[in-house]
Design a protein around this motif. Structure first.
Motif, PDB file in Angstrom:
ATOM      1  N   CYS B  50      29.941  -4.511   5.527  1.00 23.45           N
ATOM      2  CA  CYS B  50      31.262  -3.896   5.636  1.00 23.45           C
ATOM      3  C   CYS B  50      32.032  -4.427   6.839  1.00 23.45           C
ATOM      4  O   CYS B  50      31.538  -4.388   7.967  1.00 23.45           O
ATOM      5  CB  CYS B  50      31.136  -2.381   5.736  1.00 23.45           C
ATOM      6  N   LYS B  52      34.404  -3.160   8.342  1.00 21.58           N
ATOM      7  CA  LYS B  52      34.831  -2.149   9.315  1.00 21.58           C
ATOM      8  C   LYS B  52      33.803  -1.948  10.423  1.00 21.58           C
ATOM      9  O   LYS B  52      34.088  -1.328  11.434  1.00 21.58           O
ATOM     10  CB  LYS B  52      35.090  -0.822   8.596  1.00 21.58           C
ATOM     11  N   ARG B  53      32.612  -2.453  10.197  1.00 22.29           N
ATOM     12  CA  ARG B  53      31.571  -2.312  11.215  1.00 22.29           C
ATOM     13  C   ARG B  53      31.767  -3.396  12.259  1.00 22.29           C
ATOM     14  O   ARG B  53      31.609  -4.584  11.967  1.00 22.29           O
ATOM     15  CB  ARG B  53      30.198  -2.472  10.571  1.00 22.29           C
ATOM     16  N   ARG B  54      32.119  -2.984  13.462  1.00 23.28           N
ATOM     17  CA  ARG B  54      32.418  -4.009  14.474  1.00 23.28           C
ATOM     18  C   ARG B  54      31.688  -3.775  15.786  1.00 23.28           C
ATOM     19  O   ARG B  54      32.221  -4.058  16.847  1.00 23.28           O
ATOM     20  CB  ARG B  54      33.931  -4.044  14.718  1.00 23.28           C
ATOM     21  N   ASP B  88      39.099 -10.560   5.940  1.00 29.66           N
ATOM     22  CA  ASP B  88      37.701 -10.905   5.620  1.00 29.66           C
ATOM     23  C   ASP B  88      37.534 -12.419   5.567  1.00 29.66           C
ATOM     24  O   ASP B  88      36.559 -12.980   6.067  1.00 29.66           O
ATOM     25  CB  ASP B  88      37.294 -10.352   4.237  1.00 29.66           C
ATOM     26  N   CYS B 191      33.181   3.158  -0.459  1.00 28.34           N
ATOM     27  CA  CYS B 191      32.096   3.437   0.474  1.00 28.34           C
ATOM     28  C   CYS B 191      31.378   4.699   0.016  1.00 28.34           C
ATOM     29  O   CYS B 191      31.941   5.790   0.056  1.00 28.34           O
ATOM     30  CB  CYS B 191      32.609   3.621   1.888  1.00 28.34           C
ATOM     31  N   LYS B 201      37.071   5.760   2.282  1.00 28.93           N
ATOM     32  CA  LYS B 201      36.766   4.630   3.152  1.00 28.93           C
ATOM     33  C   LYS B 201      37.773   4.476   4.296  1.00 28.93           C
ATOM     34  O   LYS B 201      37.387   4.187   5.431  1.00 28.93           O
ATOM     35  CB  LYS B 201      36.716   3.344   2.323  1.00 28.93           C
ATOM     36  N   ASP B 202      39.059   4.679   4.001  1.00 29.83           N
ATOM     37  CA  ASP B 202      40.074   4.489   5.042  1.00 29.83           C
ATOM     38  C   ASP B 202      39.883   5.427   6.231  1.00 29.83           C
ATOM     39  O   ASP B 202      40.290   5.122   7.339  1.00 29.83           O
ATOM     40  CB  ASP B 202      41.480   4.675   4.460  1.00 29.83           C
ATOM     41  N   CYS B 204      36.751   6.814   7.100  1.00 28.44           N
ATOM     42  CA  CYS B 204      35.295   6.997   7.003  1.00 28.44           C
ATOM     43  C   CYS B 204      34.667   7.401   8.333  1.00 28.44           C
ATOM     44  O   CYS B 204      33.529   7.853   8.372  1.00 28.44           O
ATOM     45  CB  CYS B 204      34.641   5.718   6.495  1.00 28.44           C
ATOM     46  N   LEU B 206      33.349   5.657  10.289  1.00 30.47           N
ATOM     47  CA  LEU B 206      32.115   4.865  10.407  1.00 30.47           C
ATOM     48  C   LEU B 206      30.872   5.752  10.317  1.00 30.47           C
ATOM     49  O   LEU B 206      29.917   5.601  11.080  1.00 30.47           O
ATOM     50  CB  LEU B 206      32.123   4.068  11.722  1.00 30.47           C
TER      51      LEU B 206
END
Lengths: 333, 306
Positions: B50, B52-54, B88, B191, B201-202, B204, B206
């Motif tokens: 994903c 979004k995982r940073r 992405d 998600c 998801k927007d 989420c 995390l």
């Protein structure tokens, strides 16, 4: 913008044409396509009959060869391509690189569409397939939002086909091994998800239970609509303190009709109706409604709205009598 | 392009696949410090699930990569699997342009990006390569190593690798199979971890961070079905081919262990011990090994050793 309808047999194909489909797509009666169900699809003779009928009506016929060829029987897939070429189909819908390569080399005149099973979700993948195998159309996976569809439409030259209506695959197609995990047969290798031979219905007195390879997919109270136990549409438990729910997705169908003006303005070349496994009556009804909607949108996109009668018909033909915009809508995600 | 196969070496190698779960930076760095001290041969790094995982960005992974390389490990950068947005794609291009480490392509678009740069690559297990003709094509594009799709059984892999279509190039690539860990089975725009918490998801938050081993989903009768890991769906059982190593020899050059929350390095040791002194491990739930044995993936064949 083309209306592309499914046909699992000749009656469905005729229903599609009679109700206004611009094109139909079919599969051969073997494991080369992703609707490998008993009694469904066309043999070589029927394929020629289908192509003749469609061409007499000045419409088009596409053939899906969209499972992945097995190493010990690769010839069967190649021969299906040969058969298609000789039957006069207008386009082949392919996913396997070996068949894309074979077709592009052997039948350079054949129009190739990239199947959704190839899972091309981005411009890099689309351009790759277009350049390498002269793919002339890409069927977009049902995992993209409308904004992402727009971005792809604006950044690649390759014509795009999108799913308009029908069963909703919630996973990136062609990269889902859930069915083979639970049953040993997957869309990629066998051409079916949650195959019927593994399904069992049991009436326990209080409940109706649906099972897939012995695992309980759902349990229905009397009066509840019981849908086919597609593995991703069951009710499961994620939190022991909470009741079971549709952890992955509810039984619902994709319906993108309200996006028609936008899809048209993006230059989407074809709207695909899912459902080669459906009856001729279903195909006819869905095709007729979409024909009316597309014609109305073409006439006046600004004024377009989904008529309540269309909505009603489509809902009544949907899984669980409900529809969703699926991944097109950000909130679904 | 020159491709160098490493299947001439007789001994089996071991790799650690990319971490599928969302772990905080500290846990990730601790894990890779252990990896550096372990007997693993190859380490795959990167966020494959994903965007979004940073917790770690490419530069962080490159830092880890340098440490692992100094410890004598071969390092590969794994690309994202489901590439959707322009962001992405930009990120994956940065992976391709890292200039030092080979990339594992997990999407055909990445194969295209790497081949147009003339770079060799590892074909990840989410690329649809099911027959020798496709394998040969990927080799022509620069594939050095083929990580087999998880659902392929031994029979299929055997037929594929011994096919006449690839006889002349069989020495030019190596093969790798996921042999331990929860199987990556599907990717979605949705998600599912967020959904399981009533979120989308927007927004989420995390929340997959709270499930460092994924979130197990069971049937209403308590049978393990799936493990939710964000937009990836994994198997409910843990794939474990520890009793099949002798069987894998000759077909598989690298055995991949997927990083688990606990005991990954103990299992690495267990696997490596099997090469020296094979013993039959008493497997039971939650282990499974069906895919390799041509059965439903969730199945467990006990005493499969001959």
């Amino acid at each position: 913008m083309e209306l592309l309808s499914p046909a699992g047999n000749i009656p469905a194909l005729k229903a599609a044409i009679e109700n206004g489909a611009d094109a139909v797509y079919v599969g051969l009666r073997n494991q080369t396509n992703a609707r490998h169900f008993a009694g469904l699809n066309l043999d070589a003779i029927k394929l020629r009959e289908a192509a003749d009928y469609v061409h007499q009506h000045k419409r088009k016929i596409h053939l899906a060869i969209n499972t992945f060829a097995h190493p010990d029987s690769w010839r069967q897939w190649a021969e299906s391509v040969d058969e298609a070429a000789h039957s006069g189909v207008d386009a082949l819908i392919l996913a396997d690189i070996s068949l894309l390569e074979y077709t592009a080399r052997r039948y350079p005149e054949m129009e190739i569409h990239l199947s959704v099973q190839a899972s091309a979700t981005n411009p890099a993948a689309i351009n790759f397939y277009a350049q390498e195998f002269n793919v002339q159309r890409v069927v977009l996976p049902r995992v993209l939002s409308i904004a992402q569809v727009k971005n792809i439409a604006n950044t690649t030259q390759v014509p795009l086909e999108v799913f308009a209506f029908g069963s909703l695959c919630i996973m990136a197609e062609g990269r889902c091994y859930l069915s083979s995990y639970l049953t040993g047969q997957s869309p990629n290798t066998f051409g079916a998800c949650s195959p019927a031979e593994f399904v069992r219905w049991e009436n326990t007195g209080d409940h109706l239970e649906s099972r897939l390879n012995n695992l309980l997919i759902d349990r229905f109270s009397p009066g509840e609509t019981a849908g086919y136990p597609t593995l991703c549409k069951g009710r499961f438990v994620a939190d022991e303190t909470q009741p079971a729910f549709h952890v992955l997705e509810e039984p619902t169908s994709l319906n993108s009709m309200e996006l028609l003006p936008e899809l048209m303005s993006l230059g989407i070349c074809s709207l695909k109706i899912e459902g080669r496994q459906r009856s001729a009556a279903y195909v006819g009804q869905v095709t007729r409604v979409w024909r009316q909607a597309i014609d109305a949108c073409k006439k006046n996109a600004q004024q377009f709205s989904v008529e309540s009668q269309w909505k009603k018909t489509l809902s009544s033909l949907s899984e669980g009598q409900q529809t969703t915009l699926g991944a097109y809508e950000r909130e679904w995600r | 392009m020159s491709v160098s196969g490493d299947n001439s070496t007789s001994s089996m190698k071991f790799s650690l696949g990319p971490i599928h779960y969302f772990w905080d930076k500290n846990r990730v760095e601790t894990f890779y410090r252990q990896a550096a001290d372990s007997n693993v041969d190859i380490v795959y790094l990167g966020e494959t699930v994903c965007a979004k995982r940073r917790e770690l960005r490419l530069d962080d992974y490159l830092g880890v990569a340098h440490q692992l390389r100094e410890a004598g490990k071969e390092v590969v950068l794994s690309s994202m699997t489901l590439l959707e947005s322009p962001a992405d794609l930009r990120e994956v291009q940065r992976y391709c342009d890292n200039g030092e480490f080979v990339v594992e392509a997990n999407d055909m678009g990445v194969v295209g990006l790497l081949s147009e740069r003339g770079l060799p690559f590892i074909a990840g297990n989410s690329l649809n390569c099911y027959n020798p003709q496709t394998l040969r094509y990927l080799m022509r594009m620069g594939m050095q190593r083929w990580v087999m799709p998880v659902e392929l059984p031994k029979r299929w892999i055997h037929d594929l690798l011994t096919a006449s279509e690839i006889t002349d190039v069989r020495d030019c690539f190596s093969t790798e199979l996921l042999a331990f860990g929860y199987l990556p089975l599907a990717w979605s725009a949705r998600c599912f971890t967020a959904r399981s918490e009533g979120k989308v998801k927007d927004s989420c938050e995390l929340c997959c961070k709270h499930y460092p081993a994924g979130r197990l989903v069971k049937t209403q009768e308590g049978d393990e079905m799936f493990t939710l890991n964000g937009l990836q769906t994994q198997s409910g059982f843990r794939y474990n081919l520890i009793n099949d190593i002798q069987d894998l020899m000759g077909m598989v050059d690298v055995l991949r262990l997927s990083p688990q929350l606990d005991d990954t390095f103990i299992w690495l040791q267990n696997f490596q011990n099997q090469l020296k002194q094979p013993v039959a491990f008493p497997l039971s739930k939650p282990d499974c090994n069906g895919f390799w044995h041509d059965q439903a993936g969730k199945d467990l064949l006990i005493a499969s050793q001959t």
